[in-house]
Scaffold this motif. Structure first.
Motif, short mmCIF file in Angstrom:
data_model
loop_
_atom_site.label_atom_id
_atom_site.label_comp_id
_atom_site.label_asym_id
_atom_site.label_seq_id
_atom_site.Cartn_x
_atom_site.Cartn_y
_atom_site.Cartn_z
N PHE A 1 41.25 46.48 39.01
CA PHE A 1 40.63 46.33 39.26
C PHE A 1 39.73 46.29 40.53
O PHE A 1 40.67 47.32 41.61
N LEU A 2 38.56 46.74 40.34
CA LEU A 2 37.40 47.15 41.27
C LEU A 2 37.80 45.91 42.42
O LEU A 2 37.66 45.06 42.64
N ILE A 3 37.81 46.16 43.89
CA ILE A 3 38.17 44.94 44.69
C ILE A 3 37.20 46.18 45.92
O ILE A 3 37.43 46.81 46.52
N PRO A 4 37.18 44.46 46.74
CA PRO A 4 36.33 45.19 47.96
C PRO A 4 36.39 45.35 49.69
O PRO A 4 37.97 44.78 48.84
N GLU A 5 36.29 45.49 50.37
CA GLU A 5 37.59 46.21 51.14
C GLU A 5 37.99 44.31 51.73
O GLU A 5 37.36 43.89 51.92
N ILE A 6 38.87 44.81 51.56
CA ILE A 6 40.08 43.63 51.99
C ILE A 6 40.96 43.06 52.96
O ILE A 6 41.35 44.14 52.71
N ASP A 7 40.81 42.23 53.80
CA ASP A 7 42.57 42.37 54.35
C ASP A 7 42.81 40.94 54.00
O ASP A 7 42.00 39.60 54.73
N GLY A 8 43.48 40.20 52.83
CA GLY A 8 44.34 39.08 52.95
C GLY A 8 44.95 38.95 51.83
O GLY A 8 46.21 39.58 51.45
N GLN A 9 45.13 37.53 50.81
CA GLN A 9 45.85 37.38 49.70
C GLN A 9 45.33 37.95 48.68
O GLN A 9 43.68 37.23 48.46
N ALA A 10 46.20 37.68 47.62
CA ALA A 10 46.10 37.83 46.54
C ALA A 10 46.88 37.56 45.01
O ALA A 10 47.96 36.99 45.47
N TYR A 11 46.24 36.85 44.50
CA TYR A 11 46.76 35.76 43.32
C TYR A 11 46.81 36.46 41.70
O TYR A 11 45.21 36.77 41.64
N PHE A 12 47.75 36.41 41.20
CA PHE A 12 47.60 37.22 39.63
C PHE A 12 47.98 35.77 38.92
O PHE A 12 49.01 35.53 38.85
N ARG A 13 48.01 35.28 37.74
CA ARG A 13 47.80 34.19 37.05
C ARG A 13 47.54 34.38 35.32
O ARG A 13 46.66 35.50 35.43
N LEU A 14 48.67 33.90 34.82
CA LEU A 14 48.70 34.25 33.25
C LEU A 14 48.59 32.76 32.81
O LEU A 14 49.61 32.65 32.87
#
Length: 274
Positions: free
Chosen positions: A102-115
């Protein structure tokens, strides 16, 4: 002038012309080698061929999008082929637990992956996996490999994945599809004969195995020195999948992950087209 002197002069001139001709013949290939690209340099080796067999399902969910939240700096993008077109086949993998990029922007936070499992129309079905982790990075390409405790993808089963970044009140999401297939015997035999990343990526690409094509070229770029031919093939592969926005960004090295969380964004993330 005597005949002997005249003959000597003719011989000298002839010799000079002979040397000049030989020099020209030798110099010509050298000059072409310096200024003309080789046939190998002109041709791409890794050419992704989308699956075209009758059993391959196509994207039909209007909400599925691989990009969201684009700014001047970066977007949130899943590195998969363009999934907006109704005729785009589901990207394939041969891995039991594949690797996503994934290309992500600059971030300071949470990420979630769901399938989620999916039916023939790619409608979202039962959720089979979920994880979350902390992200604190500059903009770049994030690698996410499904861990060993994740369920194994079933062969010939379609899945919908979602990747969300943000917090409980403000989040962005991208989603897409994936289908695990079993490699045919020809691919298995050919992979045993090659070891170079470009050769392996080329085999995956010609068989329509998108995720392993990307992974092979991505892993080949690790380390301080990047071979120009690897970077070139990576660039052309992304261009062929209309992923040009990803090209200026490097792979992230220091993503921070934490154990799975129980909270997820409750506000439906706003989705964007291209």
């Amino acid at each position: 002038m005597s005949l002997q002197k005249f003959s000597s002069k003719k011989l000298l001139i002839a010799s000079a012309y002979s040397c000049l001709a030989v020099s020209a013949v030798i110099a010509l290939p050298l000059s072409f080698s310096l200024f003309m690209p080789s046939a190998q340099a002109q041709s791409r080796r890794v050419r992704y061929v989308p699956p075209s067999n009758l059993g391959t399902l196509t994207v039909s969910v209007p909400g599925a999008t691989r990009s969201a939240g684009c700014t001047e700096q970066a977007c949130l993008i899943g590195l998969v082929p363009d999934l907006v077109a109704q005729t785009s086949p589901v990207p394939q993998t041969i891995a039991e637990r594949p690797t996503f990029y994934f290309l992500i922007p600059e971030i300071d936070g949470q990420a979630y992956f769901r399938l989620f499992e999916s039916d023939s129309s790619l409608a979202k079905g039962k959720r089979v996996y979920r994880t979350s982790f902390k992200i604190k990075n500059k903009a770049g390409i994030l690698t996410f490999k499904m861990p060993d405790n994740a369920p194994i993808l079933k062969p010939n089963q379609n899945y919908i994945w979602e990747f969300v970044v943000g917090d409980l009140t403000d989040a962005e999401t991208v989603s897409g599809s994936i289908r695990r297939v079993l490699p045919n015997q020809n691919l298995v035999d050919q992979l045993k004969k090659v070891s170079l990343p470009l050769d392996r990526a080329a085999l995956f690409a010609q068989e329509g195995i998108w995720f392993e094509t990307v992974q092979t070229l991505a892993e080949a770029q690790k380390g301080a020195y990047k071979k120009p031919e690897i970077v070139s093939e990576w660039t052309e592969l992304l261009k062929s999948a209309t992923l040009n926005r990803v090209l200026p960004f490097a792979f992230l090295k220091n993503s921070v992950t934490t154990p799975e969380q129980t909270l997820e964004p409750t506000k439906p993330p706003q989705r964007y087209g291209y």
